[in-house]
Design an enzyme around this catalytic site. Structure first.
Site, PDB file in Angstrom:
ATOM      1  N   GLU A 161     -43.669 -52.502  15.533  1.00 58.10           N
ATOM      2  CA  GLU A 161     -43.650 -53.782  14.822  1.00 58.10           C
ATOM      3  C   GLU A 161     -45.064 -54.282  14.531  1.00 58.10           C
ATOM      4  O   GLU A 161     -45.443 -55.404  14.839  1.00 58.10           O
ATOM      5  CB  GLU A 161     -42.839 -54.812  15.612  1.00 58.10           C
ATOM      6  CG  GLU A 161     -41.384 -54.405  15.767  1.00 58.10           C
ATOM      7  CD  GLU A 161     -40.532 -55.430  16.479  1.00 58.10           C
ATOM      8  OE1 GLU A 161     -39.350 -55.522  16.166  1.00 58.10           O
ATOM      9  OE2 GLU A 161     -41.071 -56.132  17.368  1.00 58.10           O
ATOM     10  N   ASP A 240     -31.566 -53.690  19.499  1.00 54.63           N
ATOM     11  CA  ASP A 240     -32.405 -54.791  19.975  1.00 54.63           C
ATOM     12  C   ASP A 240     -31.567 -55.883  20.628  1.00 54.63           C
ATOM     13  O   ASP A 240     -31.402 -56.960  20.056  1.00 54.63           O
ATOM     14  CB  ASP A 240     -33.215 -55.365  18.812  1.00 54.63           C
ATOM     15  CG  ASP A 240     -34.322 -56.312  19.265  1.00 54.63           C
ATOM     16  OD1 ASP A 240     -34.574 -56.396  20.484  1.00 54.63           O
ATOM     17  OD2 ASP A 240     -34.926 -56.950  18.402  1.00 54.63           O
ATOM     18  N   GLU A 268     -31.865 -64.228  22.995  1.00 50.69           N
ATOM     19  CA  GLU A 268     -32.348 -64.187  21.618  1.00 50.69           C
ATOM     20  C   GLU A 268     -31.210 -64.029  20.615  1.00 50.69           C
ATOM     21  O   GLU A 268     -31.173 -64.726  19.600  1.00 50.69           O
ATOM     22  CB  GLU A 268     -33.360 -63.043  21.458  1.00 50.69           C
ATOM     23  CG  GLU A 268     -33.897 -62.911  20.050  1.00 50.69           C
ATOM     24  CD  GLU A 268     -34.905 -61.788  19.910  1.00 50.69           C
ATOM     25  OE1 GLU A 268     -35.357 -61.545  18.782  1.00 50.69           O
ATOM     26  OE2 GLU A 268     -35.252 -61.146  20.933  1.00 50.69           O
TER      27      GLU A 268
END
Length: 554
Positions: A161, A240, A268
């Site tokens: 990333e 993820d 998240e």
């Protein structure tokens, strides 16, 4: 004693299943917390280290109470200011925090920027085979251990990333990790090298590139090349931290390379601590999953405990859900995830219900109705959240970047590789060997065959592994489209039921916590209704197939 257990014949001897039982904080030195939903950092503020904060001691006691023994206090996305944590300017403050955690049996780690020699302006390169780079890290290691003799080591996010790494110099991850490991080895330090490495600049038109394959494809060929003090840190799933995804096929697949599993306590993708989502049942399923890598009995929990392969270093880590909010975790009930994480990795044989009851008794007391409502809500909360969000393992469908609330196509045409491929005929990602990306082949043959075949692929993961028509019948007997409609209505209905049950606790628990959870549940209900209506409307318009029960879909 606090849970009301009898102590007349108390005789308990326990040893933790996992050697390393760790928390990773994603805290930044400006005081912000990446993916933090409970206030600001307890470690940093305005570019300074809060070395004398009494809150840190409270947190160390809290961690020790559930048997945790390692902590990384800063974000894996290490920026310029945080790169200075390993310099003489900030090491005395970091050492003060390390000394405090040491009193509670917890070793301190730091996340480091792979390109620190360049970032700090001391070298023109971070090439791992350049002797100047190796010597630079050796000097930093000597400085660190002079201040912190029991320093745990480095957590590293590299080539991921847009973070720098050895790929920049044409090297591989073994080259990069081993260079850091050599610097730490004389002091007994570890390199926890994250395997969250994938192409984050994909072309959505390219159906051959599969983000799920990436970690295995990058790291499996390197087995045996890593130093003994390198530990690969592998997310529990290949994507993820979604509400549902399969176990990462990389975990346990490298017999000669130390590994730890990485969970995410911070919510998240599971409601961001504004929704109740008790994650222990999810983690139980992951830990109990049998990889079959050494035949039956090769469960994830056994691999994490070093019982399947002769790993020198193994265990479990997780992303923290803690901030400086008065209640630590933003949502009072989110505390159950932090508590349950520690209890579960100490003893993965504990049942999710057992942990929920234990936490509830310690937190709210022994009132029978409070015990019934809180444990019932906790245990049903993950299935409820899954019902009203993304269906059948396809994942995502969230608003980009913030990851809260529904946006079915938010990432569908993006570079991040998180697609669902819904059209007027069907939905799902074909990851089979026969006609798709071949991801299923990364599992041991029996598991690979189970996921490969429509007839045996578990319903809850169907759309992760297969693209199917909306009329495809699940093993439950329902069509895919009817399952989507039913679960999204049912999720809201079950949440409404638990809101009613929570209301019955007024006067049975303290007013502050009762009111706080009531407000959070109201927000959760509003969000669940939005999820229900957005998802159902999207798929009704895509498929043209009506709800057979005639409910309102817009």
């Amino acid at each position: 004693m606090a849970t009301g257990s009898g102590i007349e014949a108390l005789d308990i001897a326990e040893a933790p299943a996992c050697k390393l039982r760790m928390i990773n904080h994603w805290d930044n030195m400006d005081g912000s917390v990446e993916r933090g939903y409970a206030g600001r950092s307890i470690f940093f503020r305005n570019g300074e280290v809060l070395a004398s904060s009494p809150r840190i001691r409270d947190y160390a006691r809290l961690m020790a109470s559930i048997g945790l023994n390692g902590i990384a206090i800063n974000n894996v996305n290490v920026h310029r200011l945080e790169s200075s944590l390993i310099t003489e300017r900030l090491l005395p403050d970091v050492a003060a925090i390390a000394e405090l955690f040491r009193e509670y049996g917890i070793r301190l780690f730091l996340s480091v920027n792979y390109a620190s020699p360049v970032e700090l302006g001391e070298l023109p390169t971070a090439d791992p085979v350049d002797r100047r780079v190796a010597e630079w890290w050796m000097r930093r290691a000597a400085d660190i251990y002079r201040h912190i003799p029991d320093f745990g080591g480095f957590v590293v996010k590299a080539d991921s990333e847009n973070r720098p790494g050895p790929f920049t110099y044409g090297r591989d991850h073994a080259d990069g990790a081993n260079m850091l490991a050599d610097a730490l080895a004389p002091y007994g330090g570890l390199v926890l090298w994250r395997c969250f490495v994938y192409n984050c600049r994909q072309d959505w038109r390219d159906r051959t590139t599969d983000r799920a394959r990436a970690a295995y494809d990058h790291f499996k060929p390197l087995d045996g090349r890593f130093r003994d003090n390198v530990v690969l840190q592998i997310k529990n799933g290949p994507m993820d931290f979604q509400v549902r995804e399969p176990v990462s096929p990389l975990f346990g697949a490298m017999e000669r390379t130390n590994q730890i599993m990485e969970f995410q306590i911070t919510q998240e993708y599971t409601g961001q601590q504004r929704h109740v989502c008790y994650l222990i049942p999810q983690w139980k399923e992951i830990l109990d999953f049998d990889t079959l890598l050494k035949g039956e009995g090769s469960a994830v929990k056994a691999i994490a405990a070093g019982q399947v392969h002769p790993y020198t270093h193994c265990g479990i880590t997780a992303v923290s859900n803690v901030g400086d909010d008065d209640n630590w975790t933003g949502h009072h009930l989110a505390q159950a995830n932090l508590y349950g994480y520690g209890r579960l990795i100490w003893n993965p044989e504990l049942a999710a219900a057992e942990i929920a009851e234990e936490w509830t008794r310690l937190t709210f007391g022994a009132d029978p109705e409070a015990l019934s409502v809180v444990t019932g809500l906790l245990l049903e909360s993950w299935p409820i959240y899954e019902q009203y969000t993304s269906p059948l393992g396809v994942g995502w469908m969230v608003k980009p970047h913030v990851h809260y609330g529904p946006d079915v196509d938010g990432y569908e045409y993006s570079k991040w590789g998180t697609y669902h491929f819904a059209d007027c005929r069907g939905i799902g990602v074909d990851r089979t060997q026969a006609s798709g990306t071949g991801y299923t082949a990364q599992y041991e043959s029996a598991n690979a065959e189970r996921y490969e075949r429509l007839e045996t692929c578990p319903d809850e993961l169907l759309l992760f592994f297969h693209h199917v028509p909306y009329t495809h019948r699940l093993q439950s007997g329902k069509t895919v489209i009817q399952h989507i409609y039913d679960t999204h209505f049912e999720g809201v209905e079950r949440l409404q039921y638990w809101i009613g049950r929570w209301a019955e606790l007024e006067g049975k628990i303290d007013a502050d916590r009762f009111g706080h959870v009531s407000e959070r549940l109201k927000e959760q209900l509003d969000s669940a209704k939005e999820w229900r209506d957005v998802i159902n409307t999207y798929f009704y318009r895509k498929s043209g197939i009506a709800d057979e029960r005639g409910r309102v879909i817009y």
